[in-house]
Design an enzyme around this catalytic site. Structure first.
Site, PDB file in Angstrom:
ATOM      1  N   HIS A  14       0.811  -1.219   0.000  1.00 63.11           N
ATOM      2  CA  HIS A  14       0.000   0.000   0.000  1.00 63.11           C
ATOM      3  C   HIS A  14       0.846   1.272   0.000  1.00 63.11           C
ATOM      4  CE1 HIS A  14       0.372  -0.187   4.520  1.00 63.11           C
ATOM      5  NE2 HIS A  14       0.409   1.118   4.375  1.00 63.11           N
TER       6      HIS A  14
ATOM      7  N   ASP B 111       0.029  -7.698   1.604  1.00 58.64           N
ATOM      8  CA  ASP B 111       0.434  -6.290   1.589  1.00 58.64           C
ATOM      9  C   ASP B 111       1.957  -6.137   1.596  1.00 58.64           C
ATOM     10  OD1 ASP B 111       0.169  -3.575   1.445  1.00 58.64           O
ATOM     11  OD2 ASP B 111      -0.412  -3.268   3.536  1.00 58.64           O
TER      12      ASP B 111
ATOM     13  N   SER C  60       4.770   2.409   7.817  1.00 60.64           N
ATOM     14  CA  SER C  60       4.357   1.275   6.995  1.00 60.64           C
ATOM     15  C   SER C  60       5.506   0.750   6.157  1.00 60.64           C
ATOM     16  CB  SER C  60       3.215   1.679   6.062  1.00 60.64           C
ATOM     17  OG  SER C  60       2.021   1.860   6.762  1.00 60.64           O
TER      18      SER C  60
END
Length: 461
Positions: free
Chosen positions: A97, A127, A202
């Site tokens: 993402h 992911d 992230s």
């Protein structure tokens, strides 16, 4: 999700200074090992291999030429995240993402050097993504994966990343829990940590005290979008398997069995004379699948797969996905209160998801959209997927494994309702999903028939 907080692909956490253990009568107090005097040496050695990632998505004008004023204000949408280098040639691991839909990706090292990067492979279901730095002849600092299966609740962990775009930031905490299912996909198996993780972390690494990567920071549980002490990382053992496949093939190659399964309930365990509710009960066996070829039957309870003990649906999903394509492996099932061992040849999930219409020619009544190929329930499809004669709705005949639909749907499913409205024509279903996607309405409720099961799911168009 019926929860008071919100799961976000942004990451958060909070450092807990210590643990107070109360001794109960007859129970000896536990002894905790002290924290290191400093994490400075560890942080200094690891930080050079952790990178900041900036991905930009250029806005377009539907193919039309932009006016001078439009060009002046046509600034790209920018996403910030983290990553880490796993090979001196410049191979970077991050979250999908972070770089999803990016036109340009820039990676900044701890010393300030910037490099353009290209995508080597990505996997939406876990992911994860792999990038290649454009730095011919440059030898980059790197780190390696550790053994996340040996990580214990209470172990110290160190997170390094790029929170809020500030650059290399080090936070420390413990492993709060393991094997967390946060309803983000069928391969959920997260490490939970209270190391402070925030927006921009992230894709960054979670290290053990030996300097090995035990997790890839991916999501947070937060009501505010900020750090509240509950962060989640993809465990290294899962990440390394996915990364290896992405580097070798540019895509994932997961095993496929061809069954629908459910967890064993306490009531079923009692009926089967099981001491504990363990295993995965088969509810549907797909025709022409590895499971049907192996003689698997509805109501079989899978107890072991390829010599791995199966306690739950997630265990079986992970075990099958990890099995090499084409391998024939033993599977132990409980059938009529006795254990039976069968041998099953594992097929490739991604191929099966795209098995329909291999030549790309769709029947006149079929429609494609949102990663789905939908058709009316013809006699041929009813026989192929083992559907009831009186089935109504639209049949999913193929699913793009890279789409979000692959998380909740599979070929042979029948969509009965979309957003509480009955659907019987493929074109109408695709049009409705397209309109919802253009409205950015978020996930829509769908009603699905899978074999004898009827259930609601949330689908992101």
């Amino acid at each position: 999700m019926a929860r008071s907080g919100v799961l976000r692909n942004l990451l958060a956490g909070a450092f807990v200074a210590g643990v107070l253990v109360f001794a109960q009568s007859g129970v000896s107090p536990a002894e905790a090992r002290g924290a290191p005097e400093s994490f400075a040496d560890l942080a200094e050695s690891l930080t050079p291999a952790v990178v900041n990632i900036s991905s930009a998505q250029r806005r377009n004008n539907g193919g039309r030429e932009l006016s001078p004023l439009q060009r002046k204000f046509n600034t790209p949408a920018v996403s910030l995240g983290s990553g880490f280098i796993i090979d001196s040639s410049g191979i970077v691991v991050t979250n999908n993402h972070v770089i999803d839909n990016a036109d340009d990706i820039t990676v900044t090292l701890h010393d300030g050097r910037e490099f353009a990067a290209t995508v080597r492979g990505r996997d939406r279901e876990t992911d994860l993504a792999v990038l290649q730095l454009d730095g011919a002849g440059t030898r980059f600092p790197s780190v390696s994966f550790g053994d996340s299966d040996s990580a214990r609740v209470g172990d110290w962990v160190v997170a390094i990343g790029n929170p809020f775009g500030l650059g290399g930031t080090v936070t420390v905490g413990i492993v709060s829990a393991r094997n967390r299912d946060i309803n983000s996909g069928q391969y959920d198996d997260f490490i939970q940590t209270d190391a402070a993780i925030n927006r921009g972390n992230s894709g960054g690494p979670l290290f053990d005290l030996q300097g090995k990567v035990v997790g890839v920071n991916t999501a947070i549980y937060s009501q505010t979008g900020g750090s509240v002490g509950v962060g989640f990382a993809v465990p290294a053992d899962l990440a390394e398997t996915v990364i290896t496949q992405l580097l070798e093939f540019g895509e994932t190659r997961r095993g496929w069995l061809g069954v629908s399964i459910d967890d064993v309930t306490p009531e079923l365990a009692s009926t089967l004379n099981l001491r504990l509710p363990k295993g995965a009960v088969v509810t549907v066996v797909r025709p022409n699948s590895p499971a049907s070829d192996a003689g698997l039957m509805p109501n079989d309870v899978i107890m072991e797969f390829n010599r791995r003990e199966i306690d739950s649906v997630r265990d079986l999903t992970r075990a099958v996905a990890d099995t090499p394509i084409g391998a024939t492996v033993p599977m132990t099932v409980l059938r009529d209160n006795r254990r039976v061992t069968v041998r099953v040849r594992v097929d490739r999930r991604e191929s099966r998801m795209l098995a329909a219409n291999p030549g790309g020619v769709l029947p006149a009544s079929a429609a494609q959209g949102s990663g789905l190929t939908l058709q009316e329930p013809t006699e041929e499809l009813r026989q192929s997927f083992g559907l009831p004669v009186n089935v109504q709705g639209v049949v999913v005949t193929a699913v793009d494994p890279e789409s979000t639909a692959a998380i909740v749907l599979q070929p042979g499913d029948v969509i009965l309702e979309i957003g509480w409205e009955r659907v019987t024509r493929p074109n109408a279903a695709v049009d409705k999903l397209s309109k919802l996607r253009n409205l950015n309405s978020g996930p829509v409720q769908i009603y699905v028939q899978r074999g004898d099961l009827l259930f609601y799911e949330s689908l992101r168009p």
